[in-house]
Design a protein around this motif. Structure first.
Motif, PDB file in Angstrom:
ATOM      1  N   PRO A 182       0.815  -1.215   0.000  1.00  6.23           N
ATOM      2  CA  PRO A 182       0.000   0.000   0.000  1.00  6.23           C
ATOM      3  C   PRO A 182       0.848   1.265   0.000  1.00  6.23           C
ATOM      4  O   PRO A 182       1.958   1.284   0.533  1.00  6.23           O
ATOM      5  N   GLY A 183       0.318   2.315  -0.600  1.00  4.73           N
ATOM      6  CA  GLY A 183       1.023   3.590  -0.608  1.00  4.73           C
ATOM      7  C   GLY A 183       2.005   3.703  -1.757  1.00  4.73           C
ATOM      8  O   GLY A 183       1.979   2.925  -2.719  1.00  4.73           O
ATOM      9  N   ALA A 184       2.898   4.676  -1.675  1.00  8.90           N
ATOM     10  CA  ALA A 184       3.862   4.925  -2.737  1.00  8.90           C
ATOM     11  C   ALA A 184       4.769   3.714  -2.956  1.00  8.90           C
ATOM     12  O   ALA A 184       5.253   3.106  -1.997  1.00  8.90           O
ATOM     13  N   ILE A 185       5.015   3.380  -4.215  1.00 10.64           N
ATOM     14  CA  ILE A 185       5.859   2.229  -4.531  1.00 10.64           C
ATOM     15  C   ILE A 185       7.246   2.389  -3.929  1.00 10.64           C
ATOM     16  O   ILE A 185       7.846   1.438  -3.430  1.00 10.64           O
ATOM     17  N   GLY A 186       7.749   3.625  -3.940  1.00  8.26           N
ATOM     18  CA  GLY A 186       9.080   3.881  -3.414  1.00  8.26           C
ATOM     19  C   GLY A 186       9.222   3.630  -1.926  1.00  8.26           C
ATOM     20  O   GLY A 186      10.344   3.522  -1.427  1.00  8.26           O
ATOM     21  N   ASN A 187       8.112   3.525  -1.209  1.00 11.85           N
ATOM     22  CA  ASN A 187       8.177   3.216   0.224  1.00 11.85           C
ATOM     23  C   ASN A 187       8.575   1.766   0.475  1.00 11.85           C
ATOM     24  O   ASN A 187       8.947   1.408   1.588  1.00 11.85           O
ATOM     25  N   HIS A 188       8.452   0.925  -0.550  1.00 12.65           N
ATOM     26  CA  HIS A 188       8.667  -0.511  -0.384  1.00 12.65           C
ATOM     27  C   HIS A 188       9.856  -1.045  -1.187  1.00 12.65           C
ATOM     28  O   HIS A 188      10.300  -2.161  -0.927  1.00 12.65           O
ATOM     29  N   CYS A 189      10.329  -0.287  -2.162  1.00 17.38           N
ATOM     30  CA  CYS A 189      11.275  -0.834  -3.129  1.00 17.38           C
ATOM     31  C   CYS A 189      12.485   0.070  -3.324  1.00 17.38           C
ATOM     32  O   CYS A 189      12.392   1.290  -3.217  1.00 17.38           O
ATOM     33  N   PHE A 190      13.624  -0.553  -3.641  1.00 17.61           N
ATOM     34  CA  PHE A 190      14.750   0.172  -4.194  1.00 17.61           C
ATOM     35  C   PHE A 190      14.443   0.366  -5.670  1.00 17.61           C
ATOM     36  O   PHE A 190      14.075  -0.589  -6.353  1.00 17.61           O
ATOM     37  N   MET A 191      14.619   1.588  -6.182  1.00 19.59           N
ATOM     38  CA  MET A 191      14.234   1.829  -7.566  1.00 19.59           C
ATOM     39  C   MET A 191      15.386   2.415  -8.367  1.00 19.59           C
ATOM     40  O   MET A 191      16.024   3.374  -7.945  1.00 19.59           O
ATOM     41  N   ASP A 192      15.611   1.828  -9.535  1.00 18.47           N
ATOM     42  CA  ASP A 192      16.540   2.388 -10.499  1.00 18.47           C
ATOM     43  C   ASP A 192      15.901   3.666 -11.025  1.00 18.47           C
ATOM     44  O   ASP A 192      14.820   3.619 -11.602  1.00 18.47           O
ATOM     45  N   PRO A 193      16.516   4.820 -10.860  1.00 20.61           N
ATOM     46  CA  PRO A 193      15.855   6.073 -11.225  1.00 20.61           C
ATOM     47  C   PRO A 193      15.661   6.260 -12.721  1.00 20.61           C
ATOM     48  O   PRO A 193      14.933   7.153 -13.132  1.00 20.61           O
ATOM     49  N   VAL A 194      16.284   5.416 -13.532  1.00 24.67           N
ATOM     50  CA  VAL A 194      16.123   5.536 -14.968  1.00 24.67           C
ATOM     51  C   VAL A 194      14.963   4.696 -15.463  1.00 24.67           C
ATOM     52  O   VAL A 194      14.064   5.156 -16.147  1.00 24.67           O
ATOM     53  N   SER A 195      14.949   3.431 -15.068  1.00 28.97           N
ATOM     54  CA  SER A 195      13.950   2.510 -15.600  1.00 28.97           C
ATOM     55  C   SER A 195      12.911   2.093 -14.578  1.00 28.97           C
ATOM     56  O   SER A 195      11.955   1.425 -14.917  1.00 28.97           O
ATOM     57  N   PHE A 196      13.108   2.461 -13.305  1.00 26.66           N
ATOM     58  CA  PHE A 196      12.203   2.048 -12.241  1.00 26.66           C
ATOM     59  C   PHE A 196      12.067   0.532 -12.154  1.00 26.66           C
ATOM     60  O   PHE A 196      10.973   0.010 -12.082  1.00 26.66           O
ATOM     61  N   VAL A 197      13.189  -0.187 -12.223  1.00 28.16           N
ATOM     62  CA  VAL A 197      13.118  -1.607 -11.917  1.00 28.16           C
ATOM     63  C   VAL A 197      13.123  -1.710 -10.395  1.00 28.16           C
ATOM     64  O   VAL A 197      13.995  -1.169  -9.725  1.00 28.16           O
ATOM     65  N   CYS A 198      12.102  -2.360  -9.850  1.00 29.81           N
ATOM     66  CA  CYS A 198      11.864  -2.326  -8.406  1.00 29.81           C
ATOM     67  C   CYS A 198      12.259  -3.649  -7.772  1.00 29.81           C
ATOM     68  O   CYS A 198      11.749  -4.701  -8.175  1.00 29.81           O
ATOM     69  N   LYS A 199      13.149  -3.601  -6.787  1.00 27.46           N
ATOM     70  CA  LYS A 199      13.600  -4.807  -6.103  1.00 27.46           C
ATOM     71  C   LYS A 199      13.126  -4.735  -4.665  1.00 27.46           C
ATOM     72  O   LYS A 199      13.465  -3.798  -3.932  1.00 27.46           O
ATOM     73  N   LEU A 200      12.344  -5.683  -4.261  1.00 30.18           N
ATOM     74  CA  LEU A 200      11.724  -5.648  -2.947  1.00 30.18           C
ATOM     75  C   LEU A 200      12.752  -5.605  -1.835  1.00 30.18           C
ATOM     76  O   LEU A 200      13.765  -6.304  -1.871  1.00 30.18           O
TER      77      LEU A 200
END
Length: 283
Positions: A264-282
């Motif tokens: 729930p909430g912003a994806i960035g609260n839960h994941c490390f994100m590549d700022p270029v492609s937004f590949v999200c790793k839990l």
């Protein structure tokens, strides 16, 4: 052998080869026995324990994750791996084209809405955040070119898999609301990615028990619970703007035994994100 002694090149090579043989069978949908493999491997190693082999398997999973490949479910990625392990693993992949064929087969197969799912047991806890400090791996890792074999991205483009996951979530949301005695709300659920297009920042309009709108973005994988996923810039920004109403629903092991967890909430609260492609790793 003394506990904690560094693994030799021979031990690493043997362990990588055995793990990748199991993974190739996994990707091809063929059966194998982890216990049998582990026992045979232990006989070839220099006095290693079951726990040491388990940890090395988790390290291999972490390397595969960082290469945007899939890994064996049950061997949760554990970072801080040796550079030698990454080197042997990538060398193995580059010299075994059957792994690429099995991976391509796995990500390209069509998927369909499953039947006989016990919806009351579909929702599970999200992965426990790791204590891993996210930083660049050694220079060797930075030089890799995982984009050459980004199977995670290829699976994300499997529209049949994505649609099947969304339809399962539609069914689950109807079940959730009807079970709470909210039939009228259940009847108002809308598959907006189908009815209005795919650019809204979410896939399904559902509702809280209170009647408040719930915006659902669905990400589906046929693989492990911790498998990274891709999010568009629009989805990330929408999740930030509507944090109180946004849920990312992650379906995993979809073809074998689908399960779902919610972020729930912003994806960035839960994941490390590549700022270029937004590949999200839990986390």
């Amino acid at each position: 052998m003394a506990t904690g002694q560094h693994w030799t090149d021979r031990e690493i090579a043997l362990t990588v080869a055995d793990y990748m043989k199991m993974l190739t069978l996994e990707l091809a949908g063929q059966s194998y026995n982890k216990t049998t493999h582990r026992r045979a491997l232990l006989e070839q190693l220099d006095g290693r324990s079951n726990g040491a082999v388990e940890l090395k398997h988790q390290n291999i999973s972490a390397v595969l994750r960082d290469l945007n490949c899939f890994w064996i479910p049950g061997y949760k990625p554990r970072a801080n791996y040796q550079e030698a392990l990454a080197r042997y693993l990538e060398a193995w992949i580059n010299t075994h084209p059957e792994f690429d064929r099995a991976s391509q087969f796995a990500v390209e197969q069509p998927a369909f809405m499953p039947s006989g799912i016990e919806l009351s047991k579909l929702l599970v806890d999200a992965p426990t955040p790791s204590n891993e400090v996210k930083e660049n791996h050694p220079a060797y890792a930075v030089k890799r070119s995982p984009s050459k074999r980004d199977y995670v991205a290829q699976e994300a483009r499997n529209s049949a898999l994505g649609s099947a996951g969304e339809f399962l979530v539609m069914e689950y949301e109807e079940f959730r609301l009807r079970s709470a005695g909210k039939k009228a709300l259940a009847d108002r659920i809308e598959h907006v990615s189908q009815s209005q297009g795919d650019g809204l920042g979410y896939d399904i309009l559902s509702y809280e028990i209170s009647g408040k709108e719930r915006f659902l973005e669905v990400k589906t994988t046929a693989f492990a619970k911790e498998t990274p996923f891709y999010a568009s810039r629009n989805e990330v920004l929408f999740s930030e703007e509507f944090q109180e109403q946004f849920h990312l629903y992650r379906l995993f092991e979809f073809r074998k035994s689908p399960k779902l967890f919610s972020l729930p909430g912003a994806i960035g609260n839960h994941c490390f994100m590549d700022p270029v492609s937004f590949v999200c790793k839990l986390r």
